[in-house]
Design an enzyme around this catalytic site. Sequence first.
Site, PDB file in Angstrom:
ATOM      1  N   HIS A  49       6.166  -1.123  -3.235  1.00  0.00           N
ATOM      2  CA  HIS A  49       5.124  -1.767  -4.279  1.00  0.00           C
ATOM      3  C   HIS A  49       5.178  -2.697  -5.462  1.00  0.00           C
ATOM      4  O   HIS A  49       4.177  -3.296  -5.761  1.00  0.00           O
ATOM      5  CB  HIS A  49       4.979  -0.509  -5.024  1.00  0.00           C
ATOM      6  CG  HIS A  49       4.708   1.028  -4.211  1.00  0.00           C
ATOM      7  ND1 HIS A  49       3.480   1.102  -3.920  1.00  0.00           N
ATOM      8  CD2 HIS A  49       5.521   2.107  -4.038  1.00  0.00           C
ATOM      9  CE1 HIS A  49       2.926   2.261  -3.808  1.00  0.00           C
ATOM     10  NE2 HIS A  49       4.020   3.139  -3.776  1.00  0.00           N
ATOM     11  N   GLN A 151      12.253   9.035   2.099  1.00  0.00           N
ATOM     12  CA  GLN A 151      11.509   9.878   1.299  1.00  0.00           C
ATOM     13  C   GLN A 151      10.537  10.947   1.687  1.00  0.00           C
ATOM     14  O   GLN A 151       9.931  10.383   2.628  1.00  0.00           O
ATOM     15  CB  GLN A 151      11.028   8.413   0.947  1.00  0.00           C
ATOM     16  CG  GLN A 151      11.676   7.498  -0.715  1.00  0.00           C
ATOM     17  CD  GLN A 151      10.185   6.718  -0.658  1.00  0.00           C
ATOM     18  OE1 GLN A 151      10.962   5.220  -1.056  1.00  0.00           O
ATOM     19  NE2 GLN A 151       9.833   7.773  -1.650  1.00  0.00           N
ATOM     20  N   GLU A 153       7.419  12.887   0.421  1.00  0.00           N
ATOM     21  CA  GLU A 153       6.377  12.537  -0.428  1.00  0.00           C
ATOM     22  C   GLU A 153       5.012  12.415   0.200  1.00  0.00           C
ATOM     23  O   GLU A 153       4.255  12.319  -0.395  1.00  0.00           O
ATOM     24  CB  GLU A 153       6.325  11.578  -0.913  1.00  0.00           C
ATOM     25  CG  GLU A 153       6.467   9.873   0.321  1.00  0.00           C
ATOM     26  CD  GLU A 153       6.701   8.534  -0.206  1.00  0.00           C
ATOM     27  OE1 GLU A 153       6.683   8.073  -1.173  1.00  0.00           O
ATOM     28  OE2 GLU A 153       7.260   7.578   0.874  1.00  0.00           O
ATOM     29  N   ALA A 178       5.269  10.934  -6.823  1.00  0.00           N
ATOM     30  CA  ALA A 178       3.560   9.939  -7.581  1.00  0.00           C
ATOM     31  C   ALA A 178       2.885  10.502  -6.009  1.00  0.00           C
ATOM     32  O   ALA A 178       1.953  11.113  -6.614  1.00  0.00           O
ATOM     33  CB  ALA A 178       3.798   9.224  -7.336  1.00  0.00           C
ATOM     34  N   ASP A 179       3.750   9.917  -4.884  1.00  0.00           N
ATOM     35  CA  ASP A 179       3.055  10.397  -4.166  1.00  0.00           C
ATOM     36  C   ASP A 179       2.783  12.214  -3.403  1.00  0.00           C
ATOM     37  O   ASP A 179       1.755  12.083  -2.757  1.00  0.00           O
ATOM     38  CB  ASP A 179       3.546   9.974  -2.976  1.00  0.00           C
ATOM     39  CG  ASP A 179       2.995   8.109  -2.859  1.00  0.00           C
ATOM     40  OD1 ASP A 179       1.291   7.632  -2.633  1.00  0.00           O
ATOM     41  OD2 ASP A 179       3.927   7.207  -3.029  1.00  0.00           O
TER      42      ASP A 179
END
Length: 267
Positions: A49, A151, A153, A178-179
Amino acid sequence: MNALLSNPFKERLRKGEVQIGLWLSSTTSYMAEIAATSGYDWLLIDGEHAPNTIQDLYHQLQAVAPYASQPVIRPVEASKSLIKQVLDIGAQTLLIPMVDTADQARQVVSATRYPPYGERGVGASVARAARWGRIENYMAHVNDSLCLLVQVESKTALDNLDEILGVEGIDGVFIGPADLSASLGYPDNAGHPEVQRIIETSIRRIRAAGKAAGFLAVAPDMAQQCLAWGANFVAVGVDTMLYSDALDQRLAMFKSGKNGPRVKGSY
């Protein structure tokens, strides 16, 4: 093992030790070095990001190298060629985003291993990782020092968590709040009770499988909660968010009508 191939972050995870980290999104070696002098156990240098190029990642690895804080690189995606580059510039610990299945996890493991155990391209003689060919028997010993984190997610990844945990070569699993909350139908609301329940059970499942469990929590109470659930590598802030908050707080001291720090519950 050659001392240059040691990985204190991986060794501490093996021992089950808790490691407190900081997320680096500022993309500069100067800020990375400042963070490295603060005493965090690990620093996530974000290529997903944050707008980091491979050269930016390289310079930040150089900047933190003299210090005890251990760098973790997150590439933008799990591409074999990108993983090869990140390893060649000297990253020892990788956090791979968006791993949804055991097959994807196996592909990531393969991308980090030299033949016959994987598909990593051979170029140690021109790589910082091998000190440009000066580390003797680098290819024979490097796997012992690599730490691979993936991850989880998404709802799909949660459904496949047990299979992902069973993949040889995966050292730990990081819950992406978040995801994950968005995938579960609660966008920008990682604090929703259902999301919190799933985070807790996932962390406990990861640790029960003998893997390290990781999390990013910008709210201190959430970080403490994840540690209580058993997470053992937890990032407790993001450099750009901490910087912007500090700027807001300082300005608010001198200008009336200015807001204080923003309330931020998720990354």
